[in-house]
Design a protein around this motif. Structure first.
Motif, short mmCIF file in Angstrom:
data_model
loop_
_atom_site.label_atom_id
_atom_site.label_comp_id
_atom_site.label_asym_id
_atom_site.label_seq_id
_atom_site.Cartn_x
_atom_site.Cartn_y
_atom_site.Cartn_z
N SER A 140 0.83 -1.21 0.00
CA SER A 140 0.00 0.00 0.00
C SER A 140 0.86 1.26 0.00
CB SER A 140 -0.92 -0.02 1.22
OG SER A 140 -1.61 1.20 1.34
N TYR A 141 1.87 1.30 0.87
CA TYR A 141 2.72 2.49 0.94
C TYR A 141 3.51 2.68 -0.36
CZ TYR A 141 1.72 2.27 5.95
OH TYR A 141 1.09 2.25 7.15
N THR A 188 -3.57 5.04 -7.11
CA THR A 188 -4.66 5.02 -6.15
C THR A 188 -4.94 3.58 -5.71
OG1 THR A 188 -5.63 6.93 -7.25
CG2 THR A 188 -7.04 5.67 -5.74
N ARG A 198 -5.44 2.86 1.35
CA ARG A 198 -4.34 3.17 2.26
C ARG A 198 -4.50 2.36 3.54
NH1 ARG A 198 -3.38 7.68 5.95
NH2 ARG A 198 -5.46 8.44 5.39
N GLY A 249 -8.24 3.13 -10.39
CA GLY A 249 -7.70 2.71 -9.10
C GLY A 249 -7.61 1.20 -9.02
N ARG A 301 1.08 3.91 -3.21
CA ARG A 301 0.64 5.30 -3.02
C ARG A 301 1.80 6.27 -3.20
NH1 ARG A 301 -4.44 5.88 -0.98
NH2 ARG A 301 -3.95 8.00 -0.29
N ASP A 302 2.99 5.83 -2.80
CA ASP A 302 4.15 6.69 -3.01
C ASP A 302 4.44 6.86 -4.49
OD1 ASP A 302 6.52 8.09 -1.76
OD2 ASP A 302 7.57 6.61 -3.00
#
Length: 797
Positions: A305-306, A314, A317, A390, A309-310
């Motif tokens: 997830s990190y 999408t 989180r 997403g 998103r980084d």
């Protein structure tokens, strides 16, 4: 519309949450054990009385032979229905229910045997009856009522439903118990104890394993864990399971937002075996990561997830990773408002939307992050920002992903889009986003093993989709590489073949130990000639079957020659297929239409199967029994029933095996029912066909029996019924073996069966089986070759 972070089931799956256990089950089981102990104490005090002669009076009510036949029929019905219930539970995937009924039945039988052994130790030597030879008139005359107790425990732990099957099982078990009582095989007190044993094991199994229905996790713990992270929950509601079978909950927070709470438990192994299978079959980067332990799975989900998103992609989180208890981790994620592709209509799947999906995937790949699970449920469009795609379900992805994983993501995306919009638009969208060369590079990866499991399942409905995708890519890039990348370590069929060959070799090696091969040449010539005569009768009987079931006249001599020709073809074809092909061709060349020939030959196979199974059960039931032990199934029939049920389950639960068997048998069985109805209009043909089928089985059994007699020492008795069981079981194994004529598997099964079931020594079993196979498999090859050549020259096949 909200979409979960993984593709999820509509309802929680079995065994995913804590299983409710009723203390009343434990109390009833303990009370039953105390009652059994009291009965055993009373027996130890009252063994000197002579008032237990009830069986003597009861035996005069009905003829013993009638009671025996009724008990045999009832037991066979019980065996078939228990196997049916087990298969039904397997098909529904309720493994906890299966474990419960099996544990209850096995424990009931074991407890009954333990009690009988304890009771025998309480009796004096002159009070212990010989239950195999004389009429037992003691208080506890038979140790075989463990089967009745096992069925009672099985019935009491069956899942709900099947009321008619349940009623027949109760009726059959009651019939067996009553027949045993009236025949003097057991006593009334023994029946009472049998019922107690069955009920005790049922109660204790219910308490130990539970009902298998999921119960919600302790919401109080969830409230406290969310509060630890500063998230005050107003309500927490269960929301099914994710694709790994983990329970999901939706929490309404005090600030009006909602979060998804996934409970990862070490007790949940759903999906573990699939990943283990893929890891064994697939190579290198294609194989999924096992991620042993719930903490590692939660940490990997947070890392993915990190990382995503980084990268600017999408994805849901991860808000928190907590702990509910030993081996239970809670994963809290935001609830992403996404409309997955599976829920979008055809009009919404525009070229712009397809380009959005490729663009988001490209962003992910530029940061060396691979998704690894692209499906119609994990790819979608944001509700709040329709021009933004997403992803969900990224928990099993990879960071620092090698190029092969990125190429597999491309293959999954183009396959997913092709399922929704067709190969042309899917490939065109890939070319717009990736360019022609990069799209052509996907071609070697378009293979089912490299696709996520939901996509592989979807391809079964459209088997030509990947072929059309490859053709479309080849049109756009004729210079592209067509050679597929090797993704599999080995094919499943290769593993099965190696395992079977190894097992057969080990069994044969074990049987060969201590065998004097000089005994093969010392066969009794009289029995050897008799065995040869029976092998010849087998060919005549097979011709009788074909002549009886084929509606057109067939010349007898040529029909017998066709059976020898089938024996010649059998050495190069799996068991059964060679004879089916030759007989179908022979009937067709004799003037029958192809459809009629297929249905007639299929009818011969069906009738043979319908006679084979009952004969196997009846002979196995009678093996090792006498009048007093025949009221309950012998261990042989139980073993055969268990193995048969397991074999049927393996075939029916495997889609690939179902398709393979259906494709091979469908042409022969398509017209069987009309042909069978026609046969009833021709009693002479029906009688000839049925008589030939029975004669064929009897001739094979006698051939094996005479082969055993040819090497047995004088005065040695071998049960013909036991030999029949060995042949019928060995023939079934040979039919399922992938080797020509069941070679290797049949020999191992017959040698093992003769030693274990018929009580024949290995020194006799090995040469006897070799003689039997020589007469029925190898010897017909030479005349079969001559018959095959002759029939070909005459254009009869």
């Amino acid at each position: 519309m909200t979409t979960r972070s993984d593709s999820e089931a509509p309802a929680p799956g079995p065994g995913t949450a804590r299983t409710p256990r009723r203390p009343v089950d434990l109390l009833l089981g303990a009370a039953g054990l105390l009652l059994v102990a009291a009965i055993m104490l009373a027996v130890s005090v009252a063994t000197g009385s002579d008032d237990a002669a009830d069986p003597v009076r009861l035996r005069s009510l009905l003829p013993p032979s009638l009671l025996f036949l009724v008990a045999v029929g009832a037991n066979l019905v019980l065996i078939v229905l228990v196997c049916y219930v087990v298969l039904r539970i397997l098909f529904t995937g309720r493994l906890r229910d299966l474990a419960r009924v099996m544990a209850a039945g096995i424990s009931a039988y074991a407890l009954a045997a333990l009690i009988n052994a304890a009771l025998l130790s309480l009796l004096s030597p002159d009070q212990v009856p010989n239950t195999l030879t004389v009429s037992p008139d003691d208080v506890f005359p038979s140790a075989t009522l463990g089967y009745v107790a096992a069925v009672i425990a099985f019935l009491r732990t069956m899942p709900t439903g099947l009321p008619r099957t349940r009623s027949v099982l109760w009726a059959g078990n009651t019939t067996v118990a009553v027949c045993s009582l009236l025949a003097g095989v057991t006593s009334l007190l023994a029946l009472v104890l049998t019922v107690l044993v069955g009920m005790i094991c049922a109660f204790l199994t219910w308490y130990a394993i539970g009902a298998g229905s999921p119960s919600p996790a302790d919401h109080g713990l969830l409230y406290a864990e969310l509060s630890r992270f500063g998230m005050t929950a107003a309500t927490v509601a269960q929301a099914g399971t994710d694709r790994e079978g983990n329970p999901r909950h939706l929490a309404e927070l005090a600030d009006g937002s909602r979060v998804e709470v996934t409970v990862l438990s070490s007790e949940n192994t759903s999906g573990f075996w699939r990943r283990l299978r893929d890891m064994a079959f697939l190579r290198g980067p294609v194989a999924p990561r096992m991620l042993y332990g719930v903490r590692r799975r939660a940490e990997h989900a947070a890392l993915m997830s990190y990382s995503a998103r980084d990268a600017g992609v999408t994805v849901p989180r991860v808000l928190a990773v907590g702990e509910l208890g030993p081996g239970t981790v809670v994963l809290v994620r935001e609830l992403l408002e996404v409309r997955p592709l599976d829920e979008l209509g055809e009009e919404a799947l525009t070229d712009g939307l397809l380009d959005l999906c490729w663009s988001e995937l490209g962003t992910l790949h530029r940061h060396r992050v691979a998704h690894g699970g692209l499906t119609g449920a994990t790819v979608g469009v944001l509700d709040s920002v329709p021009e933004r795609a997403g992803f969900t379900g990224i928990d099993r992805g990879a960071v620092a992903a090698p190029q092969m994983k990125i190429s597999l993501d491309h293959a999954a995306m183009v396959t997913l889009l092709a399922m929704r919009v067709g190969p042309e638009r899917a490939v065109d969208s890939a070319v717009r986003s990736l360019g022609g060369p990069a799209t052509a590079a996907i071609l070697p990866f378009l293979q089912p093993p490299g696709l996520p499991y939901p996509l592989r399942a979807g391809l079964r409905a459209d088997r030509g989709l990947l072929g059309r995708l490859r053709e479309r890519m080849a049109e756009l890039a004729p210079e592209a590489t067509f050679e597929p990348v090797r993704l599999e370590r080995m094919q499943p069929r290769t593993i099965v073949s190696v395992v079977i060959a190894t097992a057969v070799g080990l069994v044969l090696l074990y049987q060969l130990t201590g065998v004097d091969f000089g005994t093969i040449g010392r066969a009794d010539p009289r029995w050897a000639v008799a065995a040869f005569a029976m092998s010849t009768v087998c060919m005549i009987a097979a011709a009788m079957v074909l002549v009886g079931f084929v509606p057109i006249p067939l010349p007898w001599w040529r029909t017998v020659m066709a059976q020898y020709a089938a024996s010649f073809v059998r050495i190069a074809a799996p068991a059964g297929l060679g004879s089916i092909a030759v007989n179908t061709r022979f009937v067709t060349r004799a003037g029958a239409p192809t459809s009629l020939a297929l249905s007639a030959v299929g009818l011969t196979q069906l009738v043979g199967f319908l006679l084979h199974v009952p004969l196997l059960l009846v002979c196995a039931y009678l093996t090792g029994t006498s009048y007093w032990t025949g009221f309950t199934p012998s261990p042989t029939v139980v073993v055969i029933s268990v193995v048969g049920t397991a074999a049927v389950a393996v075939v029916l639960l495997s889609p690939r095996m179902r398709r393979a068997i259906a494709s091979r048998t469908r042409p022969y069985l398509r017209g069987v029912l009309p042909r069978l109805l026609d046969m009833f209009q021709s009693p002479a043909g029906l009688l000839l066909g049925l008589g030939g089928t029975v004669l064929l089985t009897v001739a094979f059994v006698l051939c094996l029996y005479f082969s055993v007699a040819a090497f047995s020492p004088p005065g040695t008795y071998v049960s013909p019924v036991a030999v029949a069981v060995v042949f019928l079981a060995g023939n079934a194994i040979g039919s399922a073996a992938p080797t020509p004529g069941g070679l290797g598997a049949v020999e191992a099964a017959l040698i093992g069966g003769l030693t274990a079931v018929a009580g024949v020594t290995a020194a006799v079993a090995l040469p006897a089986v070799l003689l039997f196979r020589l007469l029925t498999f190898w010897f017909p090859v030479l005349p079969g070759w001559a018959a095959f050549s002759h029939l070909q020259r005459r254009e009869a096949i």
